[in-house]
Design a protein around this motif. Structure first.
Motif, mmCIF file in Angstrom:
data_model
loop_
_atom_site.group_PDB
_atom_site.id
_atom_site.type_symbol
_atom_site.label_atom_id
_atom_site.label_comp_id
_atom_site.label_asym_id
_atom_site.label_seq_id
_atom_site.Cartn_x
_atom_site.Cartn_y
_atom_site.Cartn_z
ATOM 1 N N MET A 48 35.671 35.306 51.209
ATOM 2 C CA MET A 48 34.871 35.022 50.018
ATOM 3 C C MET A 48 35.758 34.634 48.846
ATOM 4 O O MET A 48 35.463 33.687 48.103
ATOM 5 C CB MET A 48 34.021 36.243 49.648
ATOM 6 C CG MET A 48 32.817 36.475 50.542
ATOM 7 S SD MET A 48 31.756 37.814 49.920
ATOM 8 C CE MET A 48 31.071 37.053 48.440
ATOM 9 N N LEU A 49 36.868 35.357 48.669
ATOM 10 C CA LEU A 49 37.814 35.013 47.608
ATOM 11 C C LEU A 49 38.359 33.603 47.797
ATOM 12 O O LEU A 49 38.540 32.847 46.839
ATOM 13 C CB LEU A 49 38.975 36.003 47.613
ATOM 14 C CG LEU A 49 38.791 37.318 46.856
ATOM 15 C CD1 LEU A 49 39.909 38.289 47.213
ATOM 16 C CD2 LEU A 49 38.755 37.082 45.354
ATOM 17 N N HIS A 50 38.622 33.255 49.043
ATOM 18 C CA HIS A 50 39.178 31.944 49.352
ATOM 19 C C HIS A 50 38.189 30.827 49.037
ATOM 20 O O HIS A 50 38.572 29.777 48.501
ATOM 21 C CB HIS A 50 39.576 31.899 50.827
ATOM 22 C CG HIS A 50 40.127 30.587 51.274
ATOM 23 N ND1 HIS A 50 41.336 30.081 50.826
ATOM 24 C CD2 HIS A 50 39.635 29.653 52.136
ATOM 25 C CE1 HIS A 50 41.561 28.919 51.389
ATOM 26 N NE2 HIS A 50 40.544 28.627 52.186
ATOM 27 N N ARG A 51 36.924 31.062 49.353
ATOM 28 C CA ARG A 51 35.924 30.001 49.214
ATOM 29 C C ARG A 51 35.269 29.933 47.842
ATOM 30 O O ARG A 51 34.843 28.867 47.402
ATOM 31 C CB ARG A 51 34.825 30.186 50.269
ATOM 32 C CG ARG A 51 35.295 30.063 51.701
ATOM 33 C CD ARG A 51 34.104 30.109 52.643
ATOM 34 N NE ARG A 51 34.486 30.165 54.047
ATOM 35 C CZ ARG A 51 33.647 30.063 55.052
ATOM 36 N NH1 ARG A 51 32.340 29.902 54.792
ATOM 37 N NH2 ARG A 51 34.062 30.119 56.292
ATOM 38 N N SER A 52 35.176 31.057 47.162
ATOM 39 C CA SER A 52 34.396 31.112 45.927
ATOM 40 C C SER A 52 35.205 30.657 44.720
ATOM 41 O O SER A 52 36.388 30.993 44.589
ATOM 42 C CB SER A 52 33.898 32.544 45.684
ATOM 43 O OG SER A 52 33.219 32.628 44.442
ATOM 44 N N PRO A 53 34.581 29.926 43.799
ATOM 45 C CA PRO A 53 35.254 29.561 42.550
ATOM 46 C C PRO A 53 35.281 30.717 41.553
ATOM 47 O O PRO A 53 35.970 30.640 40.536
ATOM 48 C CB PRO A 53 34.409 28.398 42.025
ATOM 49 C CG PRO A 53 33.037 28.681 42.543
ATOM 50 C CD PRO A 53 33.233 29.314 43.902
ATOM 51 N N GLU A 54 34.539 31.782 41.839
ATOM 52 C CA GLU A 54 34.468 32.909 40.913
ATOM 53 C C GLU A 54 35.733 33.759 40.987
ATOM 54 O O GLU A 54 36.415 33.803 42.009
ATOM 55 C CB GLU A 54 33.243 33.775 41.228
ATOM 56 C CG GLU A 54 31.922 33.058 40.990
ATOM 57 C CD GLU A 54 30.719 33.954 41.251
ATOM 58 O OE1 GLU A 54 29.815 33.967 40.408
ATOM 59 O OE2 GLU A 54 30.707 34.635 42.301
ATOM 60 N N THR A 55 36.023 34.445 39.891
ATOM 61 C CA THR A 55 37.190 35.314 39.845
ATOM 62 C C THR A 55 36.956 36.562 40.689
ATOM 63 O O THR A 55 35.815 36.906 41.029
ATOM 64 C CB THR A 55 37.482 35.756 38.408
ATOM 65 O OG1 THR A 55 36.382 36.564 37.934
ATOM 66 C CG2 THR A 55 37.679 34.558 37.485
ATOM 67 N N ALA A 56 38.037 37.251 41.002
ATOM 68 C CA ALA A 56 37.918 38.512 41.727
ATOM 69 C C ALA A 56 37.101 39.519 40.935
ATOM 70 O O ALA A 56 36.286 40.269 41.496
ATOM 71 C CB ALA A 56 39.309 39.069 42.040
ATOM 72 N N SER A 57 37.306 39.533 39.630
ATOM 73 C CA SER A 57 36.544 40.462 38.775
ATOM 74 C C SER A 57 35.047 40.185 38.857
ATOM 75 O O SER A 57 34.227 41.103 38.927
ATOM 76 C CB SER A 57 37.011 40.354 37.318
ATOM 77 O OG SER A 57 38.344 40.780 37.186
#
Length: 275
Positions: free
Chosen positions: A220-229
């Motif tokens: 999800m981190l790899h694919r998403s443009p959203e920050t980890a926060s």
């Protein structure tokens, strides 16, 4: 894009990281005829690759020098650099780029061991390189040409993303975060699975849940443009179960200060290895 070089490449050390790089280069189309592998005790996996692909293994350094290699990539343990590198000094030439991926080994140390004229890049990859999802940060000395830097970038990019820093002082911090970081994540999986067992789950089920949760979250981190926060906030309902757990992880003495201490210890050890 197919990976190619005008002159040969030498891989000194074909352990896990060296082997991952070799596989990545071959997968990207680098001709096996362009590769020399130097390793006194190659693993069965590497032995099979060099045999099947007809790659030169442990050729005399004098013969390699005559071929005027474009690149010598050094993938041995930091403790072995003092023993291994003087034997490669014969390869030092303006047309040959040395790339070291040994933790803690500074550009100055490479200069001491290989000669003042060495064109050198210090790089820090990480183990996800084995599946083409690594990240490598590199730094070049002032003798490296733009063409050599481009070659280094292409070789390192065969196993994942590549970034460059101008200050070598940052490489030890990179080692602490991304170089050693996969081990932190794997240990978190172990701890999460152990917590599941403590709550009564079957050990196999607890480990499956931990592994899939961490790998899925990473994707999800790899694919998403959203920050980890933001991704964290997305799964945290006020007053809910996740919030209760995060109150512990984010509290005094929680995960953040612990991670900082761990990274500091890794950085300091990288500096010690470079002495």
């Amino acid at each position: 894009m197919t990976l190619s070089l005008e002159r040969p490449l030498v891989l000194m050390g074909a352990g896990k990281m060296g082997g991952a790089l070799l596989s990545g280069w071959l997968d990207k189309g680098l001709s096996p005829a362009q590769v020399y592998v130097l390793d006194p005790a190659p693993s069965p996996e590497i032995g099979q690759i060099v045999t099947v692909r007809n790659i030169a293994l442990n050729a005399p350094v004098h013969d390699i020098a005559a071929a005027k290699p474009a690149v010598v990539l050094i993938a041995v343990k930091p403790q072995a650099m003092g023993e291994v590198l003087p034997g490669l000094a014969l390869l030092t030439a303006p047309e040959t780029l040395f790339i070291s991926i040994a933790a803690g080994t500074s550009l100055h140390r490479l200069k001491e061991l290989l000669g003042a004229e060495v064109h050198a890049v210090r790089a820090m990859p990480n183990t996800p390189a084995a599946i083409g999802r690594g990240i490598t940060i590199a730094c070049a000395n002032d003798r490296v040409t733009q063409q050599q830097r481009d070659i280094a970038d292409a070789l390192l990019a065969a196993v994942g993303e590549v970034g460059w820093v101008e200050s070598e002082a940052q490489i030890d911090a990179v080692t602490a975060i991304s170089g050693s970081g996969p081990a932190y994540v794997f240990y978190m999986v172990e701890c999460l699975a152990a917590a599941g067992e403590a709550l009564g789950l079957d050990p196999a089920m607890a480990m499956k849940l931990a592994r899939e949760t961490v790998s899925g979250s990473g994707e999800m981190l790899h694919r998403s443009p959203e920050t980890a926060s933001q991704l964290r906030a997305n799964v945290t309902s006020p007053g809910g179960t996740t919030a209760a757990a995060l109150d512990v992880l984010m509290g005094e003495g929680g995960l953040s200060p612990l991670m900082r201490r761990a990274a500091l210890a890794a950085r300091d050890r990288a500096r010690e290895l470079g002495k």
